[in-house]
Design a protein around this motif. Structure first.
Motif, PDB file in Angstrom:
ATOM      1  N   ARG A  19       1.791   9.059  -4.452  1.00  0.00           N
ATOM      2  CA  ARG A  19       2.133   7.826  -5.172  1.00  0.00           C
ATOM      3  C   ARG A  19       3.481   7.257  -4.745  1.00  0.00           C
ATOM      4  O   ARG A  19       3.769   6.081  -4.993  1.00  0.00           O
ATOM      5  N   ALA A  20       4.295   8.072  -4.071  1.00  0.00           N
ATOM      6  CA  ALA A  20       5.591   7.608  -3.575  1.00  0.00           C
ATOM      7  C   ALA A  20       5.466   6.891  -2.235  1.00  0.00           C
ATOM      8  O   ALA A  20       6.465   6.408  -1.695  1.00  0.00           O
ATOM      9  N   PHE A  31      -7.340   5.994   9.986  1.00  0.00           N
ATOM     10  CA  PHE A  31      -8.282   6.161   8.874  1.00  0.00           C
ATOM     11  C   PHE A  31      -7.669   7.114   7.854  1.00  0.00           C
ATOM     12  O   PHE A  31      -6.790   7.917   8.169  1.00  0.00           O
ATOM     13  N   ILE A  32      -8.146   7.003   6.630  1.00  0.00           N
ATOM     14  CA  ILE A  32      -7.716   7.887   5.555  1.00  0.00           C
ATOM     15  C   ILE A  32      -8.938   8.277   4.736  1.00  0.00           C
ATOM     16  O   ILE A  32      -9.807   7.432   4.460  1.00  0.00           O
ATOM     17  N   VAL A  33      -9.012   9.538   4.362  1.00  0.00           N
ATOM     18  CA  VAL A  33     -10.049  10.010   3.447  1.00  0.00           C
ATOM     19  C   VAL A  33      -9.359  10.534   2.197  1.00  0.00           C
ATOM     20  O   VAL A  33      -8.221  11.011   2.249  1.00  0.00           O
ATOM     21  N   SER A  34     -10.065  10.456   1.065  1.00  0.00           N
ATOM     22  CA  SER A  34      -9.436  10.932  -0.166  1.00  0.00           C
ATOM     23  C   SER A  34     -10.455  11.157  -1.273  1.00  0.00           C
ATOM     24  O   SER A  34     -11.373  10.356  -1.463  1.00  0.00           O
ATOM     25  N   ASN A  35     -10.269  12.263  -1.965  1.00  0.00           N
ATOM     26  CA  ASN A  35     -10.908  12.524  -3.258  1.00  0.00           C
ATOM     27  C   ASN A  35      -9.761  12.672  -4.244  1.00  0.00           C
ATOM     28  O   ASN A  35      -9.318  13.781  -4.546  1.00  0.00           O
ATOM     29  N   PRO A  36      -9.217  11.555  -4.746  1.00  0.00           N
ATOM     30  CA  PRO A  36      -7.966  11.618  -5.516  1.00  0.00           C
ATOM     31  C   PRO A  36      -8.164  12.249  -6.888  1.00  0.00           C
ATOM     32  O   PRO A  36      -9.243  12.148  -7.479  1.00  0.00           O
ATOM     33  N   PRO A  37      -7.129  12.894  -7.398  1.00  0.00           N
ATOM     34  CA  PRO A  37      -7.208  13.405  -8.774  1.00  0.00           C
ATOM     35  C   PRO A  37      -7.252  12.243  -9.755  1.00  0.00           C
ATOM     36  O   PRO A  37      -6.752  11.157  -9.473  1.00  0.00           O
ATOM     37  N   PHE A  38      -7.871  12.492 -10.895  1.00  0.00           N
ATOM     38  CA  PHE A  38      -7.943  11.413 -11.886  1.00  0.00           C
ATOM     39  C   PHE A  38      -7.692  11.930 -13.297  1.00  0.00           C
ATOM     40  O   PHE A  38      -7.979  11.244 -14.279  1.00  0.00           O
ATOM     41  N   GLY A  81      -5.490   7.442  -9.103  1.00  0.00           N
ATOM     42  CA  GLY A  81      -6.338   7.001  -7.997  1.00  0.00           C
ATOM     43  C   GLY A  81      -5.974   5.615  -7.513  1.00  0.00           C
ATOM     44  O   GLY A  81      -6.014   5.326  -6.303  1.00  0.00           O
ATOM     45  N   GLN A  82      -5.616   4.716  -8.433  1.00  0.00           N
ATOM     46  CA  GLN A  82      -5.198   3.376  -8.028  1.00  0.00           C
ATOM     47  C   GLN A  82      -3.945   3.431  -7.161  1.00  0.00           C
ATOM     48  O   GLN A  82      -3.832   2.700  -6.164  1.00  0.00           O
ATOM     49  N   ASP A  83      -3.020   4.311  -7.515  1.00  0.00           N
ATOM     50  CA  ASP A  83      -1.808   4.465  -6.690  1.00  0.00           C
ATOM     51  C   ASP A  83      -2.139   5.068  -5.330  1.00  0.00           C
ATOM     52  O   ASP A  83      -1.512   4.713  -4.321  1.00  0.00           O
ATOM     53  N   PHE A  84      -3.103   5.975  -5.282  1.00  0.00           N
ATOM     54  CA  PHE A  84      -3.548   6.519  -3.994  1.00  0.00           C
ATOM     55  C   PHE A  84      -4.106   5.400  -3.117  1.00  0.00           C
ATOM     56  O   PHE A  84      -3.840   5.346  -1.904  1.00  0.00           O
ATOM     57  N   ILE A  85      -4.890   4.519  -3.702  1.00  0.00           N
ATOM     58  CA  ILE A  85      -5.476   3.411  -2.943  1.00  0.00           C
ATOM     59  C   ILE A  85      -4.378   2.500  -2.399  1.00  0.00           C
ATOM     60  O   ILE A  85      -4.420   2.079  -1.231  1.00  0.00           O
ATOM     61  N   ARG A  86      -3.385   2.199  -3.215  1.00  0.00           N
ATOM     62  CA  ARG A  86      -2.284   1.347  -2.755  1.00  0.00           C
ATOM     63  C   ARG A  86      -1.490   2.023  -1.637  1.00  0.00           C
ATOM     64  O   ARG A  86      -1.088   1.367  -0.664  1.00  0.00           O
ATOM     65  N   ALA A  87      -1.264   3.320  -1.762  1.00  0.00           N
ATOM     66  CA  ALA A  87      -0.547   4.043  -0.706  1.00  0.00           C
ATOM     67  C   ALA A  87      -1.345   4.035   0.586  1.00  0.00           C
ATOM     68  O   ALA A  87      -0.781   3.871   1.678  1.00  0.00           O
ATOM     69  N   ALA A  88      -2.654   4.209   0.478  1.00  0.00           N
ATOM     70  CA  ALA A  88      -3.510   4.180   1.669  1.00  0.00           C
ATOM     71  C   ALA A  88      -3.484   2.804   2.328  1.00  0.00           C
ATOM     72  O   ALA A  88      -3.374   2.686   3.559  1.00  0.00           O
ATOM     73  N   ALA A  89      -3.559   1.743   1.524  1.00  0.00           N
ATOM     74  CA  ALA A  89      -3.554   0.388   2.077  1.00  0.00           C
ATOM     75  C   ALA A  89      -2.256   0.117   2.836  1.00  0.00           C
ATOM     76  O   ALA A  89      -2.266  -0.516   3.902  1.00  0.00           O
ATOM     77  N   PRO A 133      -3.832  -2.160  10.931  1.00  0.00           N
ATOM     78  CA  PRO A 133      -4.841  -3.218  10.841  1.00  0.00           C
ATOM     79  C   PRO A 133      -6.174  -2.736  11.398  1.00  0.00           C
ATOM     80  O   PRO A 133      -6.243  -2.133  12.473  1.00  0.00           O
ATOM     81  N   GLY A 134      -7.241  -2.985  10.649  1.00  0.00           N
ATOM     82  CA  GLY A 134      -8.559  -2.513  11.051  1.00  0.00           C
ATOM     83  C   GLY A 134      -8.845  -1.087  10.627  1.00  0.00           C
ATOM     84  O   GLY A 134      -9.968  -0.590  10.835  1.00  0.00           O
ATOM     85  N   GLY A 135      -7.869  -0.412  10.032  1.00  0.00           N
ATOM     86  CA  GLY A 135      -8.081   0.957   9.582  1.00  0.00           C
ATOM     87  C   GLY A 135      -8.993   1.020   8.372  1.00  0.00           C
ATOM     88  O   GLY A 135      -9.183   0.040   7.648  1.00  0.00           O
ATOM     89  N   ARG A 136      -9.548   2.199   8.129  1.00  0.00           N
ATOM     90  CA  ARG A 136     -10.534   2.346   7.065  1.00  0.00           C
ATOM     91  C   ARG A 136     -10.142   3.460   6.103  1.00  0.00           C
ATOM     92  O   ARG A 136      -9.654   4.513   6.512  1.00  0.00           O
ATOM     93  N   LEU A 137     -10.386   3.185   4.840  1.00  0.00           N
ATOM     94  CA  LEU A 137     -10.257   4.194   3.790  1.00  0.00           C
ATOM     95  C   LEU A 137     -11.647   4.605   3.343  1.00  0.00           C
ATOM     96  O   LEU A 137     -12.487   3.768   3.028  1.00  0.00           O
ATOM     97  N   TRP A 138     -11.879   5.927   3.323  1.00  0.00           N
ATOM     98  CA  TRP A 138     -13.105   6.490   2.768  1.00  0.00           C
ATOM     99  C   TRP A 138     -12.719   7.284   1.525  1.00  0.00           C
ATOM    100  O   TRP A 138     -11.972   8.257   1.604  1.00  0.00           O
ATOM    101  N   LEU A 139     -13.247   6.841   0.390  1.00  0.00           N
ATOM    102  CA  LEU A 139     -12.813   7.341  -0.914  1.00  0.00           C
ATOM    103  C   LEU A 139     -14.029   7.745  -1.734  1.00  0.00           C
ATOM    104  O   LEU A 139     -15.068   7.073  -1.694  1.00  0.00           O
TER     105      LEU A 139
END
Length: 340
Positions: free
Chosen positions: A258-259, A267-274, A285-293, A298-304
């Motif tokens: 989150r920091a 690319f980034i993969v994640s099964n974030p804690p909730f 999880g929302q903070d994980f998504i923002r950190a990944a973004a 550019p053109g990178g992908r997040l798989w969540l």
């Protein structure tokens, strides 16, 4: 948890506030599973050593100027402990706490009633004999001077936290971690849906003991490097062992996602804690998504992967050009998001 709303910490220190126990004159105190809070500030803290393996709590302690370590050493006249809910991990913590106790010293532990307080008190009584106890704030604090130590049980419980083989010996893990002895259904669903064309440098956010990262490397031959980010030091230690022979460079980061992330990724993969305690906490999880973004090129992908009911859509819209649900099963959803 707020530093001003921690009933277990308040109750842990109650015997000292009430005069039933004394803070050491030399101030040397070890605090296992330490957390900061106003109740702690009523005592001299110059000699306090805080052991905390969960990075957000460790960072919070360090920001207030306290001495923080991931793994403590030495012996102390007073050891404080906030045992976790998982019983094997809690028993191992009590056994190890006694290893840090000077002759004649006192071990004081506390748990909430919902987190196994009665069991913890009974366990310490079996292990070393009780010298006292109190109840308040729906918590129990209990302590020992180790006058009746069961040496055989002490050795047995100390070993409960030792890494042990799981999944037919392919990995090692330990009690108390998320899905410590199995592959959780959400991670399995995510791994099964990952495209084999993932390539370049990737990251696993909330990597645990390393199973998902190992699957990425097994399924995606064009991956050239992967970094694991994990807030639990006990889990990251195992991930190092489980990926010691990886075919590509692997980075291991004891880090609060989150920091923000210190590198850029394809690319980034994640099964974030909730969960925060027993309650759903979608902000994690929302903070994980923002950190990944922020960290994706550019053109990178997040798989969540996430529980189907968790409201992650707004965070995905903020940080990504597009997002789609790739699969839904057993209450989980797998999402692919594309960075603009």
């Amino acid at each position: 948890m707020s530093a001003h709303d921690d009933p277990a910490l308040d109750t842990l220190l109650l015997p000292f506030a009430d005069g039933m126990l004394r803070w050491p004159a030399d101030g040397r105190v070890l605090f296992l599973h330490a957390r900061d809070g106003w109740a702690l500030r009523r005592f001299p803290l110059a000699g306090l050593v805080c052991e905390q393996g969960f990075k957000p709590f460790a960072d919070a302690l360090a920001r207030t100027g306290l001495a923080v370590v991931a793994q403590a050493g030495g012996r102390f006249p007073l050891v404080l402990a906030l045992p976790p809910r998982q019983r094997d991990e809690a028993r191992a913590l009590l056994a190890r706490a006694l290893d840090h106790l000077e002759p004649g010293g006192v071990l004081v532990a506390c748990q909430s009633n919902l987190e196994g307080a009665r069991s913890g008190e009974d366990d310490l009584d079996r292990l070393a004999g009780l010298a006292g106890n109190l109840s308040k704030h729906k918590c129990r604090v209990y302590w020992t001077r180790a006058d009746a130590l069961d040496a055989a049980l002490h050795a047995q419980w100390r070993a409960l936290d030792a890494p042990r083989p799981i999944l037919d010996g392919r990995f090692v893990s330990r009690p108390g971690l998320f899905a410590w002895d199995r592959v959780d259904a959400a991670s399995a669903l995510l791994a099964a849906r990952l495209p084999d064309e993932l390539a370049g440098r990737g990251a696993d956010l909330g990597a645990g003991w390393g199973w998902l990262a190992a699957e990425v490397l097994a399924r995606c031959p064009r991956v050239t490097a992967i970094d694991l980010y994990e807030a639990q030091a006990r889990a990251l230690e195992l991930a190092r062992r489980n990926l010691a022979e990886a075919r590509v460079p692997v980075g291991f980061h004891w880090h609060d996602v989150r920091a923000g992330l210190p590198a850029r990724y394809d690319f980034i993969v994640s099964n974030p804690p909730f969960h925060q305690g027993r309650a759903d906490e979608p902000r994690i999880g929302q903070d994980f998504i923002r950190a990944a973004a922020a960290a994706l090129r550019p053109g990178g992908r997040l798989w969540l992967v996430a529980n189907r009911h968790l409201p992650y859509e707004s965070a995905l819209r903020e940080g990504f050009a597009s997002a789609r649900v790739v699969a839904e099963r057993d209450g989980f959803k797998v999402i692919e998001a594309l960075k603009a």
